[in-house]
Design an enzyme around this catalytic site. Structure first.
Site, mmCIF file in Angstrom:
data_model
loop_
_atom_site.group_PDB
_atom_site.id
_atom_site.type_symbol
_atom_site.label_atom_id
_atom_site.label_comp_id
_atom_site.label_asym_id
_atom_site.label_seq_id
_atom_site.Cartn_x
_atom_site.Cartn_y
_atom_site.Cartn_z
ATOM 1 N N LYS A 47 45.783 21.568 47.142
ATOM 2 C CA LYS A 47 46.479 21.724 48.427
ATOM 3 C C LYS A 47 45.588 21.428 49.626
ATOM 4 O O LYS A 47 46.085 21.107 50.699
ATOM 5 C CB LYS A 47 46.985 23.169 48.539
ATOM 6 C CG LYS A 47 48.034 23.498 47.503
ATOM 7 C CD LYS A 47 48.178 24.996 47.263
ATOM 8 C CE LYS A 47 48.796 25.224 45.891
ATOM 9 N NZ LYS A 47 49.061 26.603 45.546
ATOM 10 N N LYS A 57 35.416 27.929 44.972
ATOM 11 C CA LYS A 57 36.115 28.508 46.128
ATOM 12 C C LYS A 57 35.143 29.173 47.080
ATOM 13 O O LYS A 57 35.350 29.137 48.288
ATOM 14 C CB LYS A 57 37.191 29.488 45.674
ATOM 15 C CG LYS A 57 38.355 28.772 45.022
ATOM 16 C CD LYS A 57 39.625 29.594 44.974
ATOM 17 C CE LYS A 57 40.766 28.716 44.494
ATOM 18 N NZ LYS A 57 42.010 29.434 44.290
ATOM 19 N N LYS A 86 39.797 17.086 41.827
ATOM 20 C CA LYS A 86 41.117 17.548 41.387
ATOM 21 C C LYS A 86 42.096 17.527 42.566
ATOM 22 O O LYS A 86 41.704 17.864 43.686
ATOM 23 C CB LYS A 86 40.958 18.983 40.867
ATOM 24 C CG LYS A 86 42.136 19.529 40.126
ATOM 25 C CD LYS A 86 41.932 20.989 39.800
ATOM 26 C CE LYS A 86 42.116 21.860 41.025
ATOM 27 N NZ LYS A 86 42.206 23.295 40.768
HETATM 28 P P1 TYM Z 1 46.919 27.704 40.512
HETATM 29 O O1 TYM Z 1 47.920 28.362 41.383
HETATM 30 O O2 TYM Z 1 45.674 27.161 41.132
HETATM 31 O O3 TYM Z 1 47.586 26.515 39.705
HETATM 32 C C1 TYM Z 1 48.807 26.699 39.008
HETATM 33 C C2 TYM Z 1 48.830 25.890 37.739
HETATM 34 O O4 TYM Z 1 48.762 24.502 38.020
HETATM 35 C C3 TYM Z 1 47.682 23.904 37.337
HETATM 36 N N1 TYM Z 1 47.105 22.876 38.213
HETATM 37 C C4 TYM Z 1 46.871 21.609 37.840
HETATM 38 N N2 TYM Z 1 47.071 20.961 36.686
HETATM 39 C C5 TYM Z 1 46.725 19.668 36.631
HETATM 40 N N3 TYM Z 1 46.180 18.983 37.669
HETATM 41 C C6 TYM Z 1 45.965 19.585 38.853
HETATM 42 N N4 TYM Z 1 45.437 18.905 39.872
HETATM 43 C C7 TYM Z 1 46.314 20.974 38.987
HETATM 44 N N5 TYM Z 1 46.256 21.867 39.997
HETATM 45 C C8 TYM Z 1 46.748 23.019 39.510
HETATM 46 C C9 TYM Z 1 46.704 25.034 37.073
HETATM 47 O O5 TYM Z 1 45.867 24.770 35.972
HETATM 48 C C10 TYM Z 1 47.653 26.174 36.815
HETATM 49 O O6 TYM Z 1 48.102 26.165 35.484
HETATM 50 N N6 TYM Z 1 44.644 31.635 38.458
HETATM 51 C C11 TYM Z 1 45.821 30.799 38.386
HETATM 52 C C12 TYM Z 1 47.124 31.558 38.527
HETATM 53 C C13 TYM Z 1 47.291 32.701 37.579
HETATM 54 C C14 TYM Z 1 47.625 32.613 36.200
HETATM 55 C C15 TYM Z 1 47.721 33.948 35.744
HETATM 56 C C16 TYM Z 1 47.831 31.551 35.335
HETATM 57 C C17 TYM Z 1 47.201 34.011 37.906
HETATM 58 N N7 TYM Z 1 47.468 34.780 36.782
HETATM 59 C C18 TYM Z 1 48.016 34.254 34.410
HETATM 60 C C19 TYM Z 1 48.126 31.850 34.009
HETATM 61 C C20 TYM Z 1 48.216 33.176 33.553
HETATM 62 C C21 TYM Z 1 45.731 29.768 39.507
HETATM 63 O O7 TYM Z 1 45.060 29.961 40.485
HETATM 64 O O8 TYM Z 1 46.541 28.680 39.304
#
Ligand code: TYM
Length: 332
Positions: free
Chosen positions: A199, A114, A196
């Site tokens: 968005k 990022k 990956k």
């Molecule tokens: P975030 O918002 O980037 O993504 C949310 C969830 O979706 C999964 N994900 C994917 N899985 C497979 N293929 C993809 N292309 C893909 N893109 C996203 C991510 O692995 C995630 O599970 N830091 C975290 C949010 C968070 C969180 C937490 C998660 C904050 N606190 C506590 C678990 C527990 C994040 O940025 O996810």
């Protein structure tokens, strides 16, 4: 207190949810409510590590909540809430900042990615973000954290922070485990399948959203990048595009990779891409229809996140009180 094991996870409302988010995380959440005590957040505090448009951020959160419910998360059975509604996240987040090392945070691949993509806004929050994520998880004494593969490193760091803290103060935190699906843990971009799905590549058709219309989904799969062979065969290294489509198809239909390969053996990529598109359309159609219905009822959504915050606060404040006591804060 309930005897069930505890699940916690969250998704950033930094834009609409993608097909990757759905297959990697959300799809699996809906299957867990009977067996586990489940907490699912909308992590607005994490989202502001990148600049957000305030009106958009508000809108996205309501839409995300509607999609959580439409994906099968019954608010009666799952605690659905907005992170900033439970102040204990910010409070424990600060404490854990003081038990997380600069070197550990420097090694986080999400931070490196990022900050490379966003060189003009490498703020302190982006850097210390994993300490807040650790607080999210540890506040609820979560056993399992259902996430896609890209979040594994953050859950492992959470364990390290918890171990360090427990090593000093005794058994305060439960050690969580990442819970990653066998199929769908890393959905790749349809236009550049070595990256990956995220968005940031919506504009070029590489990324699909849960709420995309069927015709847009079909068009994106028709245009999906493949390779110069003709065989539908899983080989992530040499055939990343086709392997990604196999993964998506298998995840949507419940078939194994072998079953998918057999089903399309001897058929061209055109037929296969059409079928993947149809499988995704049929998977997302009921979710889209239901989400749009729910989204129209703002009063209902408000009642869901208010109740969720109340339930989450009860559990979170119990852990926070214990932590404050252990580290020597005087009770207010
Ligand atoms: P975030 O918002 O980037 O993504 C949310 C969830 O979706 C999964 N994900 C994917 N899985 C497979 N293929 C993809 N292309 C893909 N893109 C996203 C991510 O692995 C995630 O599970 N830091 C975290 C949010 C968070 C969180 C937490 C998660 C904050 N606190 C506590 C678990 C527990 C994040 O940025 O996810």
């Amino acid at each position: 207190m309930s005897e069930k094991k505890i699940i916690l996870s969250g998704i950033q409302p930094s834009g609409a949810m993608t097909l990757g988010t759905y297959l990697g995380a959300l799809k699996n959440w809906a299957t867990l409510a009977d067996e586990f005590d489940c907490y699912y957040m909308i992590v607005d505090m994490h989202a502001i590590t990148a600049r957000q448009n305030p009106a958009e951020l508000r809108k996205t959160q309501l839409s995300q909540l509607a999609q959580y419910i439409a994906c099968g998360l019954d608010p009666e059975q799952n605690t659905l809430f907005i992170q900033s509604h439970v102040p204990a996240h910010a409070q424990l987040g600060w404490v854990l900042n003081c038990y997380t090392m600069f070197g550990e945070l420097s090694r986080m691949t999400q931070f490196k990615d990022k900050s490379a993509k966003n060189a003009e806004n490498i703020n302190a929050g982006l850097f210390t973000y994993p300490a807040l994520q650790a607080a999210d998880i540890l506040l609820y004494q979560a056993d399992l954290v259902p996430v896609g593969a890209d979040q594994k490193q953050h859950v492992e760091l959470t364990r390290d922070i918890a171990l360090r803290f427990n090593g000093i103060y005794g058994d305060v935190f439960k050690l969580p485990e990442p819970y990653i699906p066998k199929i769908g843990a890393k959905i790749m971009d349809l236009q550049s399948p070595e990256n990956k799905m995220s968005k940031s590549s919506i504009a070029d058709g590489g990324c699909l959203l849960i709420l995309d219309k069927p015709e847009d989904i079909m068009r994106a799969f028709k245009r999906a990048v493949t390779d110069s062979e003709t065989q539908v065969r899983f080989d992530a290294e040499n055939k990343p595009g086709i392997s990604n489509l196999i993964q998506i198809y298998s995840s949507c239909t419940g078939k194994t990779f072998e079953e998918t390969e057999a089903e399309f053996s001897g058929q061209g990529y055109g037929t296969f891409k059409q079928s993947v598109g149809e499988a995704v359309v049929e998977t997302l159609r009921p979710i889209r229809e239901e989400a749009l219905k729910i989204l129209a009822d703002k009063a209902y959504l408000e009642s869901v996140y208010r109740l969720g915050a109340e339930k989450a606060s009860r559990q979170a404040s119990r852990t926070l009180r214990k932590v404050y006591k252990k580290i020597g804060f005087i009770e207010a």
